[in-house]
Motif scaffolding. Structure first.
Motif, mmCIF file in Angstrom:
data_model
loop_
_atom_site.group_PDB
_atom_site.id
_atom_site.type_symbol
_atom_site.label_atom_id
_atom_site.label_comp_id
_atom_site.label_asym_id
_atom_site.label_seq_id
_atom_site.Cartn_x
_atom_site.Cartn_y
_atom_site.Cartn_z
ATOM 1 N N VAL A 35 0.881 -1.233 -0.149
ATOM 2 C CA VAL A 35 -0.036 -0.126 0.090
ATOM 3 C C VAL A 35 1.089 1.295 0.164
ATOM 4 N N PHE A 36 1.954 1.386 0.935
ATOM 5 C CA PHE A 36 2.733 2.444 1.047
ATOM 6 C C PHE A 36 3.736 2.725 -0.336
ATOM 7 N N LEU A 37 4.169 1.680 -0.789
ATOM 8 C CA LEU A 37 4.849 1.463 -2.267
ATOM 9 C C LEU A 37 3.938 2.016 -3.266
ATOM 10 N N VAL A 38 2.833 1.812 -3.558
ATOM 11 C CA VAL A 38 1.668 2.245 -4.604
ATOM 12 C C VAL A 38 1.340 3.697 -4.056
ATOM 13 N N ALA A 39 1.347 3.956 -2.788
ATOM 14 C CA ALA A 39 1.062 5.519 -2.514
ATOM 15 C C ALA A 39 2.017 6.339 -2.857
ATOM 16 N N LEU A 40 3.345 5.848 -2.613
ATOM 17 C CA LEU A 40 4.588 6.714 -2.927
ATOM 18 C C LEU A 40 4.853 7.009 -4.578
ATOM 19 N N HIS A 41 4.508 5.910 -5.323
ATOM 20 C CA HIS A 41 4.292 6.212 -6.766
ATOM 21 C C HIS A 41 3.593 7.301 -7.216
ATOM 22 N N PHE A 42 2.290 7.501 -6.665
ATOM 23 C CA PHE A 42 1.542 8.728 -7.089
ATOM 24 C C PHE A 42 1.757 9.786 -6.112
ATOM 25 N N ILE A 43 2.262 9.808 -5.206
ATOM 26 C CA ILE A 43 2.522 11.075 -4.165
ATOM 27 C C ILE A 43 3.688 11.882 -4.791
ATOM 28 N N VAL A 44 4.923 11.108 -4.946
ATOM 29 C CA VAL A 44 6.256 11.826 -5.365
ATOM 30 C C VAL A 44 6.210 12.734 -6.696
ATOM 31 N N PRO A 45 6.708 13.805 -6.230
ATOM 32 C CA PRO A 45 6.424 14.732 -7.613
ATOM 33 C C PRO A 45 7.327 14.479 -8.622
ATOM 34 N N SER A 46 7.141 14.860 -9.939
ATOM 35 C CA SER A 46 8.214 14.626 -11.087
ATOM 36 C C SER A 46 9.365 15.427 -10.608
ATOM 37 N N ILE A 47 10.412 14.848 -11.401
ATOM 38 C CA ILE A 47 11.738 15.602 -11.064
ATOM 39 C C ILE A 47 12.543 15.240 -12.522
ATOM 40 N N THR A 48 13.267 16.406 -12.675
ATOM 41 C CA THR A 48 13.964 16.524 -14.175
ATOM 42 C C THR A 48 15.187 15.485 -13.886
ATOM 43 N N PRO A 49 15.285 14.722 -15.094
ATOM 44 C CA PRO A 49 16.641 13.686 -14.929
ATOM 45 C C PRO A 49 17.623 14.417 -14.673
ATOM 46 N N ASN A 50 18.485 13.555 -13.927
ATOM 47 C CA ASN A 50 19.988 14.023 -13.570
ATOM 48 C C ASN A 50 20.684 13.255 -14.674
ATOM 49 N N GLY A 206 12.118 4.066 -10.036
ATOM 50 C CA GLY A 206 12.557 4.087 -11.204
ATOM 51 C C GLY A 206 13.380 5.385 -11.297
ATOM 52 N N ASN A 207 13.164 6.537 -10.592
ATOM 53 C CA ASN A 207 13.837 7.829 -10.849
ATOM 54 C C ASN A 207 14.722 7.839 -9.467
ATOM 55 N N GLY A 208 14.823 6.855 -8.700
ATOM 56 C CA GLY A 208 15.421 6.862 -7.400
ATOM 57 C C GLY A 208 16.828 7.605 -7.401
ATOM 58 N N TYR A 209 17.730 7.480 -8.673
ATOM 59 C CA TYR A 209 18.950 8.340 -8.841
ATOM 60 C C TYR A 209 18.821 9.686 -8.815
ATOM 61 N N ASP A 210 17.852 10.238 -9.465
ATOM 62 C CA ASP A 210 17.496 11.685 -9.086
ATOM 63 C C ASP A 210 17.130 12.237 -7.981
ATOM 64 N N TYR A 211 16.246 11.546 -7.135
ATOM 65 C CA TYR A 211 15.910 11.731 -5.939
ATOM 66 C C TYR A 211 16.954 11.735 -4.837
ATOM 67 N N LEU A 212 18.004 11.017 -4.979
ATOM 68 C CA LEU A 212 19.249 10.669 -4.387
ATOM 69 C C LEU A 212 19.971 12.065 -4.501
ATOM 70 N N LYS A 213 20.416 12.250 -5.598
ATOM 71 C CA LYS A 213 21.119 13.419 -6.118
ATOM 72 C C LYS A 213 20.643 14.606 -5.411
ATOM 73 N N LEU A 214 19.312 14.683 -5.253
ATOM 74 C CA LEU A 214 18.557 15.923 -4.922
ATOM 75 C C LEU A 214 18.747 16.071 -3.643
ATOM 76 N N ILE A 215 18.848 15.152 -2.624
ATOM 77 C CA ILE A 215 18.711 15.145 -1.076
ATOM 78 C C ILE A 215 20.247 15.211 -0.789
#
Length: 379
Positions: A35-50, A206-215
């Motif tokens: 449930v949390f995994l599915v929710a995260l898919h829809f909650i996380v904002p879009s991000i520009t690819p790094n 799928g875009n974890g690398y971008d979020y990781l670079k962001l934080i």
């Protein structure tokens, strides 16, 4: 609880917090995780690819497609299709030019004056299997034309078929055909399968690398330099360097080698007699292009004339002969093997045996080649 005798007195304090798992509780944990995994898919904002080299390409008409070696995506997940009038360039560092000794790159596609939308799928130190997998990805994006550049130092080199393992995350999807399916069990791990099946489709994973670079905190630009002198050591994170120094040439001190010396050693490791795996991959590459029907330009990256004056000459001639032999087998209306004229070759300026500091007449020549295969007259 099975506490030691001396700690039995603590049982009454611990007991309220003890959970005895059963199948129902485990199922509940799994359900909430999903449930949390599915929710995260829809909650996380879009991000520009790094993406690598995005700053250098931002001011040009070229859009990058490949990711960095540490990014599990291998290729960007957006841009699944490209506009109708598009060319995708696929290759390695021979497409990157360091003009006038600058540290930043300019890229060969950006110097070609064309009306087409240009996309660049580039992996530095790209091996044959890397280039092949990037080509399969490019075919799926359905461009108007492809431009593929092969590295002569790696194209027939069975001892180093790929550069980084993040390619294996794309492999299970891109290698699903009658020619390539054996690569999947040979090279892909269960983690690669999971990524292919679900991970890359999840917005956060799928875009974890971008979020990781962001934080991640930015690294200090000016690090304090120490005056302590340390002996230079070889990095064995590239298999070919390891095998050359530890098996094929154990008597040489490779710590003093420059780029040209390593290129000679790499060229000598091309199998002059029977590059079985490389032959198979190269044939698969040409077969997939032929089947796609996409007009494609393909050439072996030019090398400095002085390479012919080195011990790598016989290997280099063998690579050229094998390339010509196999490419001749797949002649078709949509595949054009580019032969660089002598006057264009003479205009190139190299920093070593492969990389350019001046592309000379090459961009103008390639513009005409693109026009010939696409049937579109460029300005």
């Amino acid at each position: 609880m099975n506490l030691p005798h001396d700690l039995k007195f603590a049982e009454r304090f611990i007991k309220p917090f003890v959970l005895t798992p059963d199948w129902f509780s485990l199922a509940r944990i799994v359900a909430w995780f999903i449930v949390f995994l599915v929710a995260l898919h829809f909650i996380v904002p879009s991000i520009t690819p790094n993406l690598p080299h995005s700053k250098e390409l931002a001011a040009t008409n070229v859009i990058p497609l490949a990711t960095t070696p540490s990014d599990p995506r291998y290729m960007r997940l957006d841009q699944s299709t490209v506009p109708d009038n598009s060319i995708i360039w696929v290759g390695g560092s021979s497409l990157a030019i360091k003009e006038g000794g600058k540290e930043t790159y300019t890229f060969l596609p950006s110097k070609v004056d064309t009306n087409a939308n240009q996309y660049l799928s580039i992996k530095m130190a790209s091996r044959l299997l890397d280039t092949y997998t990037m080509t399969l990805d490019a075919i799926e994006r359905k461009p108007k034309a492809l431009f593929i550049v092969l590295n002569p130092f790696w194209v027939m080199n069975d001892k180093s078929s790929f550069f980084k393992t993040n390619m294996m995350n794309s492999g299970p999807d891109l290698w699903v055909n009658t020619n390539n399916w054996p690569l999947i069990p040979l090279l892909s791990s269960p983690g690669n399968y999971l990524w292919s099946l679900g991970g890359k489709h999840h917005k956060l994973i799928g875009n974890g690398y971008d979020y990781l670079k962001l934080i991640m905190p930015s690294k200090a630009k000016n690090k304090t330099k120490t005056s302590k002198q340390t002996s230079k050591k070889l990095s064995y994170n590239q298999p070919l360097l390891f095998w050359i120094s530890q098996r094929y040439d154990t008597q040489t001190d490779f710590t003093t080698f420059d780029a040209k010396q390593w290129q000679i050693k790499a060229m000598e490791q091309n199998d002059k007699d029977n590059s079985a795996f490389a032959h198979k991959i190269f044939r698969n590459l040409l077969h997939q292009i032929k089947q796609s029907g996409i007009p494609t330009l393909l050439y072996l990256a030019p090398t400095d004339y002085s390479l012919t004056e080195t011990p790598a000459l016989s290997s280099y001639r063998a690579v050229q002969a094998q390339f010509n032999m196999i490419s001749d087998e797949y002649k078709s209306s949509n595949i054009r093997i580019v032969r660089i004229p002598e006057d264009v070759y003479d205009s190139l300026v190299f920093t070593d045996y492969l990389h350019l500091s001046d592309s000379g007449k090459l961009p103008e020549f390639l513009k005409n080649e693109i026009s010939a295969i696409t049937g579109h007259k460029e300005n």
